[in-house]
Enzyme design. Structure first.
Site, PDB file in Angstrom:
ATOM      1  N   HIS A 165       0.815  -1.230   0.000  1.00 30.64           N
ATOM      2  CA  HIS A 165       0.000   0.000   0.000  1.00 30.64           C
ATOM      3  C   HIS A 165       0.845   1.275   0.000  1.00 30.64           C
ATOM      4  O   HIS A 165       0.296   2.367  -0.214  1.00 30.64           O
ATOM      5  CB  HIS A 165      -0.940   0.031   1.201  1.00 30.64           C
ATOM      6  N   ASP A 201      -2.489 -10.626  -2.480  1.00 27.14           N
ATOM      7  CA  ASP A 201      -3.116 -10.171  -1.230  1.00 27.14           C
ATOM      8  C   ASP A 201      -4.593  -9.849  -1.519  1.00 27.14           C
ATOM      9  O   ASP A 201      -4.942  -9.483  -2.642  1.00 27.14           O
ATOM     10  CB  ASP A 201      -2.378  -8.909  -0.739  1.00 27.14           C
ATOM     11  N   HIS A 203      -6.217  -7.374  -0.601  1.00 30.69           N
ATOM     12  CA  HIS A 203      -6.376  -5.937  -0.843  1.00 30.69           C
ATOM     13  C   HIS A 203      -5.588  -5.515  -2.077  1.00 30.69           C
ATOM     14  O   HIS A 203      -4.490  -6.038  -2.323  1.00 30.69           O
ATOM     15  CB  HIS A 203      -5.859  -5.138   0.358  1.00 30.69           C
ATOM     16  N   ASP A 290      -4.402 -13.096   3.372  1.00 27.88           N
ATOM     17  CA  ASP A 290      -5.668 -12.596   3.920  1.00 27.88           C
ATOM     18  C   ASP A 290      -6.843 -12.918   3.000  1.00 27.88           C
ATOM     19  O   ASP A 290      -7.970 -12.461   3.230  1.00 27.88           O
ATOM     20  CB  ASP A 290      -5.598 -11.101   4.263  1.00 27.88           C
TER      21      ASP A 290
HETATM   22  C1  OKP Z   1      -3.018  -4.353   4.560  1.00 28.73           C
HETATM   23  B1  OKP Z   1      -2.598  -5.484   3.611  1.00 28.73           B
HETATM   24  C2  OKP Z   1     -10.287  -3.531   8.956  1.00 28.73           C
HETATM   25  C3  OKP Z   1      -9.769  -2.272   8.260  1.00 28.73           C
HETATM   26  C4  OKP Z   1      -8.371  -2.477   7.805  1.00 28.73           C
HETATM   27  C5  OKP Z   1      -6.524  -1.504   6.629  1.00 28.73           C
HETATM   28  C6  OKP Z   1      -6.260  -2.747   5.814  1.00 28.73           C
HETATM   29  C7  OKP Z   1      -4.811  -2.864   5.446  1.00 28.73           C
HETATM   30  C8  OKP Z   1      -4.483  -4.162   4.743  1.00 28.73           C
HETATM   31  N1  OKP Z   1     -11.647  -3.340   9.401  1.00 28.73           N
HETATM   32  N2  OKP Z   1      -7.898  -1.384   7.044  1.00 28.73           N
HETATM   33  O1  OKP Z   1      -2.926  -6.789   4.085  1.00 28.73           O
HETATM   34  O2  OKP Z   1      -3.021  -5.343   2.296  1.00 28.73           O
HETATM   35 ZN    ZN Z   2      -4.094  -7.308   2.576  1.00 28.01          ZN
END
Ligand code: OKP
Ligand code: ZN
Length: 349
Positions: A165, A201, A203, A290
């Site tokens: 990120h 990932d 995300h 994740d």
């Molecule tokens: C980081 B990576 C949870 C909200 C989380 C940030 C997520 C960051 C993910 N309710 N917000 O694993 O891509």
């Molecule tokens: Zn993630």
């Protein structure tokens, strides 16, 4: 398979994050790395190595020097400012709508102003050891690539904190510096390699996408949960295909909540076909677990046997491969899932 890791990750232990309007215990914690190391050691087939030190130069080749200076000095400045607290979290964020001039404006002097200048969320606290841990994660990542450039067919870097990120001048999403992007860029400079980044990932890796947006020599391919319903919300859509000389060198494959092993493997075929078509000489995998069915923040339905199948399929590309840890927050099963993936890639370890 070589596994590179550093105990310095443990210097970064954020106590909590702000999520969904509440303070909750941080998800990105040192126990994640402990889980992975324990599983790797229990497997017995991996070769553990410490990282070499690469200094700031590879970092500054990718990140704004102002961001790097901020991360280096933020904690001491926060303490000196007397605002108190055990971690730095912004109260105000530099939103582009604030400045009709369209530029970033000057970096403020106030510690509260500075943090919101360089970050984009409230989930990524800075604590006393964050800088040292984030630097160790970069060293782990580059060392992993160095082993592959030296002839290892594949190696895994246990990066913590994660990186995908973090953009040129922004930290966020538990990420401070972009381990995968620094490593991909370093590899292109060292060898003239063309690099494909495969980001699995759950995300979208907005930082990696942004850093290579206009780059013809680095392809970014990401499978992730549709940003309409998932962090980072504002980016990661299918129509984002790269710009300028990097036009067509960015592929986002947003997938619905609940995506399972079979649907994921089908989408993976699309991503791998693009990588094969690109003709990369090296692959960097941003390995987030994740996507796991029991992940507390992910929302996909992948399983350990799915990870083995995915790892095996990625290995069939036949490219020298640098695998770097990103997310994965089911601490209890994280190590087992990482090993399942790596064993799928390399059954003989
Ligand atoms: C980081 B990576 C949870 C909200 C989380 C940030 C997520 C960051 C993910 N309710 N917000 O694993 O891509
Ligand atoms: Zn993630």
């Amino acid at each position: 398979m070589i596994v590179v890791s550093s105990p310095l990750h443990a210097l970064h232990e954020p106590p909590r994050e702000v999520s969904g309007g509440r303070e909750v215990p941080a998800f990105e914690i040192g126990a994640r790395a402990t889980s992975i190391l324990a599983a790797v050691e229990a497997d017995g087939g991996f070769q553990l190595q410490a990282p070499d030190g690469f200094g700031l130069e590879p970092i500054l080749a990718v990140h704004d020097p102002g961001l790097v200076r901020y991360l280096e000095t933020a904690w001491d400045e926060w303490l000196a400012g007397g605002t108190g607290g055990d971690s730095i979290v912004p109260d105000t964020i530099r939103h582009p709508g604030l400045r009709p001039m369209g530029d970033a404006g000057p970096e403020p002097e106030s510690p509260c102003g500075r943090v919101g200048y360089w970050t984009f969320d409230t989930a990524t606290p800075i604590v006393a050891g964050t800088w040292q841990a984030a630097r160790s994660a970069v060293d782990v990542a580059i060392t992993t690539a160095a082993r592959v450039l030296a002839g290892a067919p594949v190696a895994y870097g246990l990066c913590r904190p994660p990186g995908h990120h973090a953009a040129r001048d922004l930290f966020g999403g538990y990420c401070y510096m972009n381990n995968a992007a620094i490593t991909a860029h370093w590899s292109t400079q060292r060898t003239g390699a063309t690099v494909a980044i495969l980001d699995v990932d759950v995300h979208h890796g907005n930082g990696s996408q942004a850093i290579f947006w206009e780059r013809p020599d680095v392809l970014y391919v990401s499978l992730h949960s549709d940003p309409r319903g998932m962090y980072p919300y504002y980016v990661g859509y299918a129509d984002e295909v790269g710009g300028g000389a990097g036009m067509g060198r960015n592929l986002n494959l947003p997938l619905p909540q609940g995506t399972d092993d079979a649907a994921y493997l089908a989408a993976l075929e699309v991503g791998l076909a693009r990588i094969a078509d690109f003709g990369a000489s090296m692959l960097v995998v941003s390995l987030g677990l994740d996507t796991y069915a029991l992940d507390p923040i992910g929302g996909f339905g992948l399983t350990a046997s799915g990870y083995t199948a995915i790892g095996r399929r990625v290995a069939l590309l036949g490219l020298p491969t640098v695998i770097l840890q990103e997310g994965g927050y089911h601490v209890g099963d994280l190590g087992r899932n990482v090993v399942a993936w790596l064993r799928g890639f390399s059954p003989a370890a």
